[in-house]
Design an enzyme around this catalytic site. Structure first.
Site, short mmCIF file in Angstrom:
data_model
loop_
_atom_site.label_atom_id
_atom_site.label_comp_id
_atom_site.label_asym_id
_atom_site.label_seq_id
_atom_site.Cartn_x
_atom_site.Cartn_y
_atom_site.Cartn_z
N SER A 93 0.83 -1.20 0.00
CA SER A 93 0.00 0.00 0.00
C SER A 93 0.87 1.25 0.00
O SER A 93 1.96 1.28 0.59
CB SER A 93 -0.90 0.00 1.24
OG SER A 93 -1.54 1.24 1.41
N TYR A 149 -2.80 -0.01 9.95
CA TYR A 149 -2.89 -0.61 8.62
C TYR A 149 -1.57 -0.46 7.87
O TYR A 149 -1.03 -1.42 7.31
CB TYR A 149 -4.03 0.04 7.83
CG TYR A 149 -4.04 -0.33 6.37
CD1 TYR A 149 -4.39 -1.61 5.96
CD2 TYR A 149 -3.68 0.59 5.40
CE1 TYR A 149 -4.39 -1.96 4.62
CE2 TYR A 149 -3.67 0.26 4.05
CZ TYR A 149 -4.04 -1.02 3.67
OH TYR A 149 -4.02 -1.36 2.34
#
Length: 322
Positions: free
Chosen positions: A126, A151
């Protein structure tokens, strides 16, 4: 080619599966169909994949290693896209991220190292790994040790685990740092999807800092082209582990996204302004030079074109749901 694809019922996973099946690959899709967002959307994606003769679905939680191993063997390629997504959700549900993103990634790595015919493991990372203070556009050589969310920390941990497994077991791997992906069959938890639903329902939407945050919005077809390009250019050497940005190299104001949605939906948004959350960066933008040099990757879809295609699909989806 026999492919294991995790997260097959997810947004990117569904589209990548379609592309692989279109090439004649045999794809075994794994997903746990968790209720993080509307499971009906995940099931509808799977129904479309099931129409392909080369597709088989296996429901499993990737963090359960025994269950994952039961999906089969003899893999030529593993495309690992399953994850617990969402930055803000990680604040209230941290253990879901440790299980899906870290234990789940480790489970896939263990499966890969016990798959003797495996040529390549491609996995999702990501753009969130870049964290605070990274110069724009984000380059793969920039620091990635200052995560702003759990995350982001889990996705960076995945990259480090992959580097270790490449070194220890000779696995050929490619990690892809996805930027903000949007388009048909997208995720309802993403801002563009939620904005569209709220505008249609006459509910207010929240814009942080007056909509002045900027994101590298990347249309799903461009993302799939990048993924397939990486698959076509597997690492040459055992133990080679690469990480690439995959985005649009164009930062757009979130308020401009809202204006495009208003135009396509024919309705004005009710806007509530709020300060930027601590986990949200002010701007994201991908340096694509490394991926372009390897694969010729060059995104083609402008934001206005992509929003038009998304809304066309969204209207059909709403009609089918009644």
């Amino acid at each position: 080619m026999k492919v294991l694809l995790t997260g097959a019922a997810g947004f990117i996973g569904y589209h990548v599966a379609e592309a692989l099946l279109g090439r004649g690959a045999r794809v075994v899709g794994v997903d746990d169909l968790n209720p993080y967002y509307d499971v009906r959307l995940k099931q509808a994606r799977l129904e479309r994949l099931a129409a392909h003769e080369g597709f088989r679905f296996y429901r499993a939680d990737i963090a359960d290693h025994a269950a994952l191993r039961a999906a089969g063997d003899g893999w030529d390629l593993i495309v690992h896209l399953a994850a617990q997504a969402g930055v803000r959700y990680s604040i209230d549900n941290p253990f879901a991220y440790a299980a899906a993103n870290m234990t789940g990634h480790l489970s896939v790595l263990e499966l890969a190292r016990h798959s003797p015919g495996l040529r390549h493991l491609v996995y999702a990372s990501s753009s969130s790994v870049y964290g605070a203070g990274t110069p724009l556009p984000y380059a793969e050589t920039a620091r990635a040790d200052r995560p702003q969310s759990l995350y982001a920390a889990t996705k960076r941990a995945d990259e480090m685990m992959s580097a270790a497994y490449a070194h220890l077991y000779g696995l050929r791997q490619t990690g892809l740092r996805f930027f903000t992906v949007y388009g048909p069959w997208g995720r309802p938890d993403m801002a563009y999807f939620g904005f569209a639903e709220a505008i249609m329902a006459g509910r207010p939407i929240t814009l942080y800092d007056g909509g002045t945050l900027k994101r590298d919005f990347t249309y799903i077809d461009d993302i799939v082209a990048g993924v397939m390009g990486v698959i076509d250019h597997a690492p040459s050497n055992a133990g080679e582990h690469r990480v690439f940005n995959i985005g649009n190299h164009r930062a757009e104001f979130v308020r401009d996204l809202v204006h495009l949605l208003e135009a396509e939906l024919g309705r004005k948004a009710m806007i509530v302004d709020a300060p930027r959350p601590a986990a949200d960066p002010v701007e994201t933008c991908a340096d694509l030079s490394a991926l372009n040099a390897l694969t010729g990757y060059l995104p083609k879809t402008k934001l206005d074109q992509g929003v038009k295609k998304f809304i066309a699909w969204y209207r059909i989806w709403c009609a089918e749901r009644g």
